[in-house]
Motif scaffolding. Structure first.
Motif, mmCIF file in Angstrom:
data_model
loop_
_atom_site.group_PDB
_atom_site.id
_atom_site.type_symbol
_atom_site.label_atom_id
_atom_site.label_comp_id
_atom_site.label_asym_id
_atom_site.label_seq_id
_atom_site.Cartn_x
_atom_site.Cartn_y
_atom_site.Cartn_z
ATOM 1 N N TYR A 129 0.832 -1.195 0.000
ATOM 2 C CA TYR A 129 0.000 0.000 0.000
ATOM 3 C C TYR A 129 0.871 1.250 0.000
ATOM 4 N N GLN A 130 1.860 1.230 0.880
ATOM 5 C CA GLN A 130 2.746 2.387 1.032
ATOM 6 C C GLN A 130 3.483 2.704 -0.265
ATOM 7 N N LYS A 131 3.973 1.644 -0.943
ATOM 8 C CA LYS A 131 4.798 1.841 -2.142
ATOM 9 C C LYS A 131 3.963 1.780 -3.422
ATOM 10 N N GLU A 132 2.660 1.598 -3.288
ATOM 11 C CA GLU A 132 1.763 1.503 -4.444
ATOM 12 C C GLU A 132 2.173 0.401 -5.412
ATOM 13 N N GLN A 133 2.617 -0.715 -4.877
ATOM 14 C CA GLN A 133 3.009 -1.859 -5.716
ATOM 15 C C GLN A 133 1.835 -2.822 -5.829
ATOM 16 N N TRP A 134 0.710 -2.341 -6.362
ATOM 17 C CA TRP A 134 -0.517 -3.130 -6.306
ATOM 18 C C TRP A 134 -0.435 -4.446 -7.061
ATOM 19 N N GLN A 135 0.451 -4.529 -8.064
ATOM 20 C CA GLN A 135 0.536 -5.789 -8.815
ATOM 21 C C GLN A 135 1.078 -6.928 -7.943
ATOM 22 N N MET A 136 1.682 -6.589 -6.790
ATOM 23 C CA MET A 136 2.202 -7.627 -5.885
ATOM 24 C C MET A 136 1.125 -8.188 -4.962
ATOM 25 N N LEU A 137 -0.025 -7.518 -4.921
ATOM 26 C CA LEU A 137 -1.013 -7.851 -3.892
ATOM 27 C C LEU A 137 -1.516 -9.298 -3.997
ATOM 28 N N SER A 138 -1.973 -9.713 -5.180
ATOM 29 C CA SER A 138 -2.538 -11.066 -5.322
ATOM 30 C C SER A 138 -1.538 -12.164 -4.969
ATOM 31 N N PRO A 139 -0.309 -12.136 -5.559
ATOM 32 C CA PRO A 139 0.644 -13.196 -5.204
ATOM 33 C C PRO A 139 0.947 -13.225 -3.702
ATOM 34 N N VAL A 140 1.065 -12.055 -3.080
ATOM 35 C CA VAL A 140 1.393 -12.028 -1.652
ATOM 36 C C VAL A 140 0.243 -12.610 -0.824
ATOM 37 N N LEU A 141 -0.986 -12.215 -1.142
ATOM 38 C CA LEU A 141 -2.134 -12.749 -0.400
ATOM 39 C C LEU A 141 -2.179 -14.269 -0.495
ATOM 40 N N LEU A 142 -2.026 -14.780 -1.738
ATOM 41 C CA LEU A 142 -2.150 -16.230 -1.940
ATOM 42 C C LEU A 142 -1.013 -16.991 -1.281
ATOM 43 N N SER A 143 0.231 -16.499 -1.420
ATOM 44 C CA SER A 143 1.340 -17.305 -0.902
ATOM 45 C C SER A 143 1.377 -17.278 0.627
ATOM 46 N N PHE A 144 1.077 -16.120 1.244
ATOM 47 C CA PHE A 144 1.095 -16.103 2.715
ATOM 48 C C PHE A 144 -0.067 -16.908 3.289
ATOM 49 N N TYR A 145 -1.217 -16.838 2.635
ATOM 50 C CA TYR A 145 -2.341 -17.654 3.095
ATOM 51 C C TYR A 145 -2.009 -19.144 2.946
ATOM 52 N N GLY A 146 -1.380 -19.500 1.826
ATOM 53 C CA GLY A 146 -0.958 -20.887 1.619
ATOM 54 C C GLY A 146 0.005 -21.347 2.697
ATOM 55 N N LEU A 147 0.968 -20.477 3.053
ATOM 56 C CA LEU A 147 1.914 -20.830 4.124
ATOM 57 C C LEU A 147 1.181 -21.075 5.436
ATOM 58 N N ALA A 148 0.190 -20.227 5.733
ATOM 59 C CA ALA A 148 -0.577 -20.402 6.968
ATOM 60 C C ALA A 148 -1.265 -21.763 6.971
ATOM 61 N N LEU A 149 -1.817 -22.152 5.829
ATOM 62 C CA LEU A 149 -2.504 -23.446 5.754
ATOM 63 C C LEU A 149 -1.530 -24.604 5.935
ATOM 64 N N VAL A 150 -0.360 -24.502 5.283
ATOM 65 C CA VAL A 150 0.637 -25.573 5.401
ATOM 66 C C VAL A 150 1.044 -25.740 6.871
ATOM 67 N N LEU A 151 1.264 -24.614 7.537
ATOM 68 C CA LEU A 151 1.701 -24.659 8.929
ATOM 69 C C LEU A 151 0.625 -25.241 9.831
ATOM 70 N N VAL A 152 -0.625 -24.845 9.576
ATOM 71 C CA VAL A 152 -1.713 -25.224 10.459
ATOM 72 C C VAL A 152 -2.124 -26.686 10.239
ATOM 73 N N SER A 153 -1.695 -27.278 9.122
ATOM 74 C CA SER A 153 -2.116 -28.651 8.826
ATOM 75 C C SER A 153 -1.547 -29.652 9.836
ATOM 76 N N GLN A 154 -0.501 -29.245 10.574
ATOM 77 C CA GLN A 154 0.016 -30.112 11.639
ATOM 78 C C GLN A 154 -0.995 -30.325 12.747
ATOM 79 N N PHE A 155 -1.918 -29.368 12.890
ATOM 80 C CA PHE A 155 -2.806 -29.405 14.047
ATOM 81 C C PHE A 155 -4.244 -29.703 13.658
ATOM 82 N N THR A 156 -4.468 -30.023 12.385
ATOM 83 C CA THR A 156 -5.830 -30.338 11.973
ATOM 84 C C THR A 156 -5.776 -31.392 10.876
ATOM 85 N N LEU A 157 -6.792 -31.491 10.029
ATOM 86 C CA LEU A 157 -6.781 -32.504 8.979
ATOM 87 C C LEU A 157 -5.540 -32.344 8.107
ATOM 88 N N ARG A 158 -4.916 -33.483 7.770
ATOM 89 C CA ARG A 158 -3.684 -33.420 6.983
ATOM 90 C C ARG A 158 -3.934 -32.853 5.589
#
Lengths: 205, 99
Positions: A129-158
């Motif tokens: 937002y600060q640097k107005e790099q809006w083209q980075m938004l989609s990849p960042v949202l998807l990859s960080f959300y994906g990382l959260a899911l990978v990490l959380v899979s240890q504690f829920t359904l594989r």
């Protein structure tokens, strides 16, 4: 004691280890409702962008167009809040129906490990937002959300692990100009809905 | 077969004790109420089994306060982990035993 009883003992041990360290009462609705909310949010966002710019692409916008930034931010936050609420509510309801505890070490671990990558992602989004790099938004949202899911899979359904890998892979096409919104719709919308339907078909993954 | 049965640890001679140890093997520390819900046991029953495991030095007890509410947390000791692992190994051998 018969040999049968020994294997029952082992099965009991295995199930107690699993139940005390993993939250298994994931509801299919926890995938389907956020998926639909995401699609609705993206449709609303597309409409707002069309109204505000001729190109129909948010990556071309700048922060001077503050009205659009506020609109899109508000849509994103509403979708996020409703999704979290819906997932939490449906999972807790399922846990209660299955007579499982709703506040276990597994759930605490799950929330903590889910929140950390998302917080990291939120920091990056702040810089986007600060640097107005809006083209980075989609990849960042998807990859960080994906990382959260990978990490959380240890504690829920594989199988949550594979949903995470899918979200991370989608961050590749999400960087292509003009593909960002459709890929977000696949990652946050269709993937969640498909995963939720899958969970109804085989509840004990 | 007889040797194998003797390798089983008498301390774990109950489903509740097996359950307690299983939960403590995969978690750092587990609270009394969590164990109770997890095992679907009554207070008295669970407490007596916890005492049994404690006197065998297989688990350790930590009492603290969460605000004004007393909280009792249990941990598996190193000795307890070892004993439980060899108990599981003995069970596995018994299952695969063919006379």
């Amino acid at each position: 004691m018969s040999q049968n009883q020994y294997s029952e003992d082992l099965a009991h041990i295995r199930s107690m280890m699993e139940r005390s360290s993993r939250f298994l009462s994931l509801s299919g609705w926890a995938g389907i409702i956020p998926g639909m909310l995401a699609l609705a949010g993206l449709a609303a966002a597309t409409w707002c962008i069309r109204q505000a710019s001729a190109t129909g692409r948010y990556d071309a916008m700048d922060n001077h167009d503050s009205m659009l930034v506020i609109q899109l931010g508000a849509i994103a936050l509403i979708v996020l809040a409703l999704s979290i609420f819906a997932s939490w509510y449906t999972c807790m309801r399922k846990a209660r129906l299955e007579k499982q505890s709703t506040w276990t070490p597994a759930i605490r671990n799950m929330l903590l490990h889910f929140a950390i990558p998302l917080m990291a992602g939120a920091i990056i989004v702040g810089w986007i937002y600060q640097k107005e790099q809006w083209q980075m938004l989609s990849p960042v949202l998807l990859s960080f959300y994906g990382l959260a899911l990978v990490l959380v899979s240890q504690f829920t359904l594989r199988s949550v692990f594979w949903l995470g890998i899918l979200e991370i892979s989608l961050s590749i096409p999400a960087g292509i100009t003009g593909w960002d919104l459709p890929v977000l719709a696949i990652g946050f919308g269709l993937a969640h809905i498909a995963y939720g339907i899958m969970m109804f078909n085989k509840p004990k993954a | 077969m007889k040797d194998l049965i003797e390798a089983l640890d008498k301390t774990f001679d109950s489903r509740i004790r097996l359950g307690i140890m299983s939960a403590l093997m995969v978690n750092d520390a587990v609270e009394f109420n969590t164990l109770k819900e997890l095992l679907d046991a009554t207070d008295g029953n669970l407490a007596s089994h916890l005492k049994g495991l404690e006197s065998a030095a297989y688990i350790s007890v930590q009492k603290s306060f969460n605000g004004r509410k007393p909280m009792t947390r249990y941990k598996a000791t190193r000795q307890g982990r070892k004993a439980f692992e060899s108990h599981i190994a003995a069970l596995e051998k018994l299952i695969h035993f063919k006379p």
